[in-house]
Design a protein around this motif. Structure first.
Motif, mmCIF file in Angstrom:
data_model
loop_
_atom_site.group_PDB
_atom_site.id
_atom_site.type_symbol
_atom_site.label_atom_id
_atom_site.label_comp_id
_atom_site.label_asym_id
_atom_site.label_seq_id
_atom_site.Cartn_x
_atom_site.Cartn_y
_atom_site.Cartn_z
ATOM 1 N N ALA A 155 -0.178 22.446 -7.477
ATOM 2 C CA ALA A 155 0.318 21.379 -8.350
ATOM 3 C C ALA A 155 -0.181 20.032 -7.861
ATOM 4 C CB ALA A 155 1.849 21.385 -8.364
ATOM 5 N N TYR A 156 -0.787 19.271 -8.773
ATOM 6 C CA TYR A 156 -1.233 17.933 -8.384
ATOM 7 C C TYR A 156 -0.198 16.901 -8.832
ATOM 8 C CZ TYR A 156 -3.927 13.842 -7.311
ATOM 9 O OH TYR A 156 -4.330 12.653 -6.762
ATOM 10 N N VAL A 157 0.314 16.157 -7.861
ATOM 11 C CA VAL A 157 1.270 15.073 -8.104
ATOM 12 C C VAL A 157 0.605 13.771 -7.715
ATOM 13 C CG1 VAL A 157 3.485 14.070 -7.381
ATOM 14 C CG2 VAL A 157 3.271 16.552 -7.704
ATOM 15 N N SER A 158 0.668 12.778 -8.596
ATOM 16 C CA SER A 158 0.077 11.477 -8.297
ATOM 17 C C SER A 158 0.532 11.001 -6.928
ATOM 18 C CB SER A 158 0.481 10.464 -9.368
ATOM 19 O OG SER A 158 -0.173 9.232 -9.147
ATOM 20 N N ARG A 159 -0.389 10.497 -6.153
ATOM 21 C CA ARG A 159 -0.118 10.200 -4.744
ATOM 22 C C ARG A 159 0.937 9.129 -4.543
ATOM 23 N NH1 ARG A 159 -1.387 14.988 -4.847
ATOM 24 N NH2 ARG A 159 -2.445 15.756 -3.013
ATOM 25 N N TYR A 160 1.219 8.333 -5.547
ATOM 26 C CA TYR A 160 2.277 7.330 -5.391
ATOM 27 C C TYR A 160 3.659 7.978 -5.368
ATOM 28 C CZ TYR A 160 4.410 7.282 -10.060
ATOM 29 O OH TYR A 160 5.122 7.601 -11.196
ATOM 30 N N ASN B 110 0.831 -1.208 0.000
ATOM 31 C CA ASN B 110 0.000 0.000 0.000
ATOM 32 C C ASN B 110 0.863 1.254 0.000
ATOM 33 O OD1 ASN B 110 -2.282 -1.644 0.236
ATOM 34 N ND2 ASN B 110 -2.218 -1.594 2.467
ATOM 35 N N TYR B 111 0.414 2.282 -0.760
ATOM 36 C CA TYR B 111 1.186 3.523 -0.797
ATOM 37 C C TYR B 111 0.384 4.774 -0.472
ATOM 38 C CZ TYR B 111 -0.727 4.399 -5.538
ATOM 39 O OH TYR B 111 -1.549 4.622 -6.620
ATOM 40 N N LEU B 112 -0.918 4.671 -0.278
ATOM 41 C CA LEU B 112 -1.729 5.868 -0.066
ATOM 42 C C LEU B 112 -1.335 6.548 1.238
ATOM 43 C CD1 LEU B 112 -4.073 7.500 -1.282
ATOM 44 C CD2 LEU B 112 -5.623 6.181 0.171
ATOM 45 N N PRO B 113 -0.843 7.802 1.164
ATOM 46 C CA PRO B 113 -0.411 8.488 2.392
ATOM 47 C C PRO B 113 -1.592 9.023 3.188
ATOM 48 C CG PRO B 113 -0.163 9.948 0.521
ATOM 49 C CD PRO B 113 -0.611 8.620 -0.036
ATOM 50 N N LEU C 183 4.488 11.071 -3.982
ATOM 51 C CA LEU C 183 4.680 12.124 -2.986
ATOM 52 C C LEU C 183 5.875 11.845 -2.086
ATOM 53 C CD1 LEU C 183 1.014 12.880 -1.822
ATOM 54 C CD2 LEU C 183 2.450 14.251 -3.354
ATOM 55 N N GLY C 184 6.185 10.573 -1.896
ATOM 56 C CA GLY C 184 7.276 10.196 -1.002
ATOM 57 C C GLY C 184 8.496 9.711 -1.755
ATOM 58 N N ARG C 185 9.193 8.771 -1.148
ATOM 59 C CA ARG C 185 10.408 8.228 -1.746
ATOM 60 C C ARG C 185 10.077 7.212 -2.831
ATOM 61 N NH1 ARG C 185 15.053 9.562 0.759
ATOM 62 N NH2 ARG C 185 14.909 10.489 2.842
ATOM 63 N N ASP C 186 11.055 6.948 -3.671
ATOM 64 C CA ASP C 186 10.900 5.975 -4.756
ATOM 65 C C ASP C 186 10.664 4.582 -4.171
ATOM 66 O OD1 ASP C 186 11.041 4.465 -7.060
ATOM 67 O OD2 ASP C 186 12.694 5.622 -7.892
ATOM 68 N N TYR C 187 9.623 3.922 -4.662
ATOM 69 C CA TYR C 187 9.260 2.615 -4.131
ATOM 70 C C TYR C 187 10.099 1.471 -4.685
ATOM 71 C CZ TYR C 187 6.805 2.081 -8.606
ATOM 72 O OH TYR C 187 6.503 1.993 -9.939
ATOM 73 N N TRP D 3 -4.873 1.336 -4.321
ATOM 74 C CA TRP D 3 -3.711 2.192 -4.083
ATOM 75 C C TRP D 3 -2.535 1.363 -3.578
ATOM 76 C CZ3 TRP D 3 -4.602 7.012 -5.825
ATOM 77 C CH2 TRP D 3 -5.913 7.493 -5.817
ATOM 78 N N PHE D 4 -1.964 0.552 -4.450
ATOM 79 C CA PHE D 4 -0.808 -0.247 -4.035
ATOM 80 C C PHE D 4 0.133 -0.507 -5.202
ATOM 81 C CE2 PHE D 4 -4.528 -3.136 -4.476
ATOM 82 C CZ PHE D 4 -4.139 -3.881 -5.578
ATOM 83 N N PHE D 5 1.405 -0.733 -4.844
ATOM 84 C CA PHE D 5 2.433 -1.115 -5.807
ATOM 85 C C PHE D 5 2.454 -2.634 -5.926
ATOM 86 C CE2 PHE D 5 4.499 2.725 -3.758
ATOM 87 C CZ PHE D 5 4.275 3.578 -4.827
ATOM 88 N N LEU D 6 2.979 -3.109 -7.055
ATOM 89 C CA LEU D 6 3.137 -4.538 -7.275
ATOM 90 C C LEU D 6 4.604 -4.891 -7.468
ATOM 91 C CD1 LEU D 6 0.235 -5.161 -9.830
ATOM 92 C CD2 LEU D 6 0.219 -5.716 -7.386
#
Length: 379
Positions: free
Chosen positions: A100-105, A82-85, A107-111, A172-175
Motif C-alpha cells: 500500500a502506498y501512503v503519501s509520505r506526509y 519539513n516532513y519527509l521521513p 506516514l506519521g502523526r497529524d501535522y 516536501w514541507f507543510f505550510l
C-alpha cells in the motif's frame, strides 16, 4: 506614558530566529495583496476543478482577501516545516503492487496540531515584544491561499504542480500562517525556476495537471483518495495503482527534490509500518481497528468506508491472487454500498487476470502438441 517605538526590522529578524528555534525550516513575511490571484481562483471554481470540495466555493474570494477573514490583518508570517521521513521507500513501495502506498506526509502523526501549537508559541513571543498585537494561526484551517502567500513571503515559488518549491530544500514541507496586525517589513518573492520543465505534468498518473499551475482535483489521486467521499470514476481506477492515500508522483519526479531536506521531527516518521504494509493486511481492518490504529493520524478523517474503497481499487489493480479474490468476496458480504461498488469492480479485474494467467498455459500446451504432430504452429 508613550508606547516605545518598535523597530519592525529588528522584530522581523527576531521572528525568523524564533521560528527556527521552534522547528520551522523557513519563515517569511508578506503583505496581504493577492488581487492577481482572484481571477485564476474564480476560473478554477467556474471549471468545477474543486470537485466535491464545496467549501472551496463557499468562501469564494475571501481566500485571496485575508483582511476579510481577520479584519485588521496587515501582514502574514508564513512558515514551512519539513516532513519527509528518513528512508521514505518511494520506489520500493510503488513497484510492489501488493503493498500500500501512503503519501509520505501521512506516514506519521497529524501535522495540524503540532504546527498550530508552534505557530501560537511564535505569536505569543511576538506579543511579548509589542504593546498592542493581535494574531491568528492557521494550518489548513481557514480559507486562505497559503501557497501564493508562502511564495510572496519568499519561502519558494509555486511550481507547475501547484506546490511550493524551495531551490535548497525541494517541496516536501507543510505550510502554516500567522495573520498579524503590525506593519512588519516584507520579504521578496523568489524567481520561478521551473523553466520549461513539465516533468510533473507528464508523470501525473491521471493527467490531473491540466495546464501549468492548474490542477483539476477531480482527476487528482490525492483528492480522490482523501477529499472525495463518493464513487471514484471507473476510468480512473486502473490509473491509481496501489496508491491508497494520496499521491507523491509530481514531487518524486521534480528535479528540485534532489535537494530535499529530511524532517528531524519524530512525529513525522513512519508509524505502524505504513511505509511497508500489505494491502490485504490493511483491507482487513474493521472500524475499531482503523480508528485505534490511526489515532492522531491525518488518515483517520477519511473514515473506514473510504479506506476500504481505496484499498479495494488497489487490490483490483494488483496481480491475480486467489487470496485477494477471497478477501474481496468476504468484504462484499459485509460492507456499505459505496465499498461494494468498488469491491465488485476489483473482483471483476481479478477474474479477468485469472483468465489471463490460465490462458497462456493453454496456448503453450497447444503449441507443444502442434509441434509434436508436425502441424503448422498457427493451426
Amino acid at each position: 506614558m508613550a508606547e516605545p517605538t518598535i523597530n519592525y526590522q529588528q522584530l522581523a529578524e527576531k521572528i525568523k530566529s524564533w521560528g527556527e528555534e521552534l522547528g520551522f525550516a523557513g519563515v517569511g513575511i508578506c503583505g496581504i495583496d493577492l488581487a492577481e490571484h482572484e481571477k485564476p481562483l474564480l476560473d478554477w471554481l467556474d471549471n468545477n476543478y474543486h470537485g466535491s470540495m464545496d467549501y472551496m466555493a463557499r468562501h469564494g474570494l475571501m481566500r485571496a482577501r485575508a483582511y476579510e477573514l481577520v479584519p485588521g490583518t496587515l501582514r502574514v508570517v508564513s512558515v514551512r516545516m519539513n516532513y519527509l521521513p528518513e528512508g521514505a521507500k518511494f520506489a520500493q513501495t510503488l513497484k510492489q503492487p501488493d503493498k500500500a502506498y501512503v503519501s509520505r506526509y501521512a506516514l506519521g502523526r497529524d501535522y495540524h496540531k503540532l504546527m498550530r501549537k508552534r505557530l501560537k508559541q511564535l505569536g505569543e513571543k511576538i506579543k511579548s515584544h509589542c504593546a498592542s498585537f493581535n494574531y491568528r494561526p492557521f494550518v489548513d484551517s481557514a480559507p486562505v491561499l497559503e501557497r501564493p502567500l508562502a511564495e510572496n513571503a519568499g519561502l519558494g515559488w509555486v511550481g507547475k504542480h501547484s506546490l511550493v518549491i524551495d531551490e535548497k530544500s525541494g517541496s516536501w514541507f507543510f505550510l502554516g500562517e500567522l495573520l498579524v496586525d503590525i506593519p512588519l517589513p516584507v520579504d521578496t518573492k523568489p524567481e520561478n525556476k521551473c523553466g520549461s520543465c513539465v516533468a510533473c505534468m507528464t508523470i501525473c498518473p491521471t493527467g490531473a495537471i491540466v495546464e501549468p499551475y492548474v490542477v483539476d482535483a477531480r482527476k487528482c489521486i490525492s483528492y480522490l483518495t482523501i477529499e472525495h467521499k463518493g464513487v471514484i470514476d471507473e476510468a480512473l481506477r486502473p490509473l491509481m495503482g496501489n496508491r491508497i492515500y494520496g499521491c507523491d508522483d509530481c514531487q518524486l519526479i521534480c528535479p528540485w527534490n534532489k535537494y530535499a531536506s529530511l524532517s528531524n521531527e519524530s512525529d513525522f516518521q513512519s508509524r505502524h509500518n505504513l511505509d511497508n504494509s500489505n494491502l490485504l493486511d490493511l483491507f482487513a481492518f474493521d472500524e475499531p481497528t482503523f480508528m485505534k490504529t490511526f489515532e492522531g493520524s491525518p488518515i483517520r478523517r477519511i473514515g473506514i468506508d473510504a479506506w476500504h474503497r481505496n484499498i479495494a481499487i488497489a487490490l483490483g489493480n494488483a496481480p491475480y491472487q486467489q487470496e485477494v479474490v477471497d478477501a474481496l468476496e468476504q468484504k462484499l458480504s459485509q460492507c456499505s454500498d459505496l465499498v461494494a461498488e468498488h469491491v465488485t469492480w476489483a473482483l471483476h479485474q481479478q477474474h479477468k487476470k485469472a483468465t489471463l494467467v490460465v490462458e497462456p498455459k493453454r496456448q503453450t500446451l497447444r503449441l507443444i502438441r502442434a509441434v509434436e504432430k508436425g502441424l503448422p504452429r498457427d493451426a
